[in-house]
Design an enzyme around this catalytic site. Structure first.
Site, PDB file in Angstrom:
ATOM      1  N   ASP A  11      -0.862   3.645  -3.703  1.00 34.03           N
ATOM      2  CA  ASP A  11      -2.062   2.916  -3.327  1.00 34.03           C
ATOM      3  C   ASP A  11      -2.522   3.487  -1.974  1.00 34.03           C
ATOM      4  O   ASP A  11      -1.727   4.108  -1.256  1.00 34.03           O
ATOM      5  CB  ASP A  11      -1.725   1.427  -3.211  1.00 34.03           C
ATOM      6  CG  ASP A  11      -2.886   0.612  -2.721  1.00 34.03           C
ATOM      7  OD1 ASP A  11      -3.991   0.779  -3.261  1.00 34.03           O
ATOM      8  OD2 ASP A  11      -2.705  -0.181  -1.768  1.00 34.03           O
ATOM      9  N   ASP A  13      -5.217   1.758   0.502  1.00 36.16           N
ATOM     10  CA  ASP A  13      -5.475   0.761   1.543  1.00 36.16           C
ATOM     11  C   ASP A  13      -4.217  -0.078   1.812  1.00 36.16           C
ATOM     12  O   ASP A  13      -3.758  -0.814   0.940  1.00 36.16           O
ATOM     13  CB  ASP A  13      -6.606  -0.168   1.107  1.00 36.16           C
ATOM     14  CG  ASP A  13      -7.913   0.584   0.841  1.00 36.16           C
ATOM     15  OD1 ASP A  13      -8.298   1.397   1.690  1.00 36.16           O
ATOM     16  OD2 ASP A  13      -8.524   0.345  -0.210  1.00 36.16           O
ATOM     17  N   GLY A  48      -5.954  -5.376  -2.797  1.00 36.48           N
ATOM     18  CA  GLY A  48      -5.732  -4.601  -4.013  1.00 36.48           C
ATOM     19  C   GLY A  48      -6.724  -4.830  -5.135  1.00 36.48           C
ATOM     20  O   GLY A  48      -6.784  -4.030  -6.056  1.00 36.48           O
ATOM     21  N   LYS A 117     -13.679   2.396  -4.461  1.00 38.16           N
ATOM     22  CA  LYS A 117     -14.673   3.438  -4.706  1.00 38.16           C
ATOM     23  C   LYS A 117     -14.850   4.321  -3.476  1.00 38.16           C
ATOM     24  O   LYS A 117     -15.543   5.336  -3.536  1.00 38.16           O
ATOM     25  CB  LYS A 117     -16.002   2.797  -5.126  1.00 38.16           C
ATOM     26  CG  LYS A 117     -15.888   2.151  -6.503  1.00 38.16           C
ATOM     27  CD  LYS A 117     -17.153   1.499  -6.970  1.00 38.16           C
ATOM     28  CE  LYS A 117     -16.965   1.060  -8.429  1.00 38.16           C
ATOM     29  NZ  LYS A 117     -17.994   0.159  -8.918  1.00 38.16           N
TER      30      LYS A 117
HETATM   31  C1  BG6 Z   1      -8.583  -1.844  -2.715  1.00 38.64           C
HETATM   32  C2  BG6 Z   1      -8.512  -2.742  -1.508  1.00 38.64           C
HETATM   33  O1  BG6 Z   1      -7.855  -0.686  -2.485  1.00 38.64           O
HETATM   34  O2  BG6 Z   1      -9.925  -1.485  -2.997  1.00 38.64           O
HETATM   35  C3  BG6 Z   1      -9.412  -3.941  -1.696  1.00 38.64           C
HETATM   36  O3  BG6 Z   1      -7.172  -3.159  -1.339  1.00 38.64           O
HETATM   37  C4  BG6 Z   1     -10.817  -3.484  -2.027  1.00 38.64           C
HETATM   38  O4  BG6 Z   1      -9.418  -4.685  -0.493  1.00 38.64           O
HETATM   39  C5  BG6 Z   1     -10.789  -2.586  -3.251  1.00 38.64           C
HETATM   40  O5  BG6 Z   1     -11.643  -4.623  -2.300  1.00 38.64           O
HETATM   41  C6  BG6 Z   1     -12.160  -2.066  -3.641  1.00 38.64           C
HETATM   42  O6  BG6 Z   1     -12.640  -1.244  -2.603  1.00 38.64           O
HETATM   43  P1  BG6 Z   1     -14.141  -0.736  -2.505  1.00 38.64           P
HETATM   44  O7  BG6 Z   1     -14.097   0.253  -1.380  1.00 38.64           O
HETATM   45  O8  BG6 Z   1     -14.477  -0.104  -3.830  1.00 38.64           O
HETATM   46  O9  BG6 Z   1     -14.989  -1.913  -2.239  1.00 38.64           O
HETATM   47 MG    MG Z   2      -3.512  -1.794  -0.922  1.00 37.74          MG
END
Ligand code: BG6
Ligand code: MG
Length: 217
Positions: A11, A13, A48, A117
């Site tokens: 993963d 984030d 996540g 994304k």
């Molecule tokens: C995940 C994060 O990796 O991605 C979440 O842990 C986040 O917090 C999700 O909402 C979607 O991310 P994004 O950048 O597409 O809004």
């Molecule tokens: Mg994460």
């Protein structure tokens, strides 16, 4: 038991870099602007999961129409993307690059399995995109974590089966996705990752061979 581990899938984030904090701050700014109570504790439930599901959880049942939902998600993403300007290679969390390099040296393939994304631009800013043999992100599959689809997609790109891959996750939804998919799971951090086969506080001092050995013991 000696495991036949051929891939590590990470993963992003909260595991490779602390963008989980930027996601929180972006949702917090939106919530404050809209007068929606939202605490750091509330944010744990957003780890996540997709942007849409994060919005649902932030709203806690408050009804909004679709145009408002789109507006909220756009604003949150704008705030998040603006914060990415602060990201440099120094933002890779301690131990992460060493673990990637150890795994690579041991012949273990490296995959990314992020619901975001924004995963590719973040990896580019961190300067480590080239270390990944396959990158699964928020565009790769329809069903997001806790569905196992993203990890299965990434494992497919790497040409390994779930039992040959270890998933590193900081989120309950991510650990659930890994376990449902039949992967080995390493939980990272202090969120609700206790169902993982192995839990580490972070990647500092994480070593590829030790992790594989611990999973097989
Ligand atoms: C995940 C994060 O990796 O991605 C979440 O842990 C986040 O917090 C999700 O909402 C979607 O991310 P994004 O950048 O597409 O809004
Ligand atoms: Mg994460």
């Amino acid at each position: 038991m000696s495991l036949d581990i051929r891939a590590f899938i990470f993963d992003l984030d909260g595991v490779i870099t602390d963008t989980a904090e930027y996601h929180f701050l972006a949702w917090k700014r939106l919530a404050d602007e809209e007068g929606i109570p939202f605490t750091r504790q509330d944010n744990e439930a957003l780890r996540g999961v997709s942007r849409r599901e994060s919005l649902n959880r932030m709203l806690k049942g408050r009804p909004i129409d679709e145009a408002t939902a789109q507006n909220y998600m756009q604003r949150k993403n704008d705030y998040y993307v603006a914060s990415l300007s602060e990201i440099t290679p120094a933002a890779v969390l301690p131990g992460a690059i060493n673990l990637l390099d150890e795994a690579h040296a041991a012949g273990i393939l490296i995959g990314m399995g992020s619901a975001s994304k924004n995963a590719r631009p973040v990896l580019d800013k961190l300067g480590i995109a080239y270390k990944f043999d396959a990158i699964g992100d928020g565009y790769s599959v329809v069903n997001t974590k806790p569905a196992p689809d993203l990890f299965i997609w990434t494992a497919g790109r790497l040409g390994v089966s779930p039992t040959q891959a270890v998933v590193f996750e900081d989120a309950e939804a991510g650990v659930a996705a890994a376990l449902t998919g039949g992967f080995w799971a390493v939980g990272i951090g202090t969120a609700d990752v206790g169902k993982a086969h192995l839990v580490l506080p972070d990647l500092a001092n994480a070593h590829a061979k030790e992790i594989v050995a611990a999973l097989g013991s």
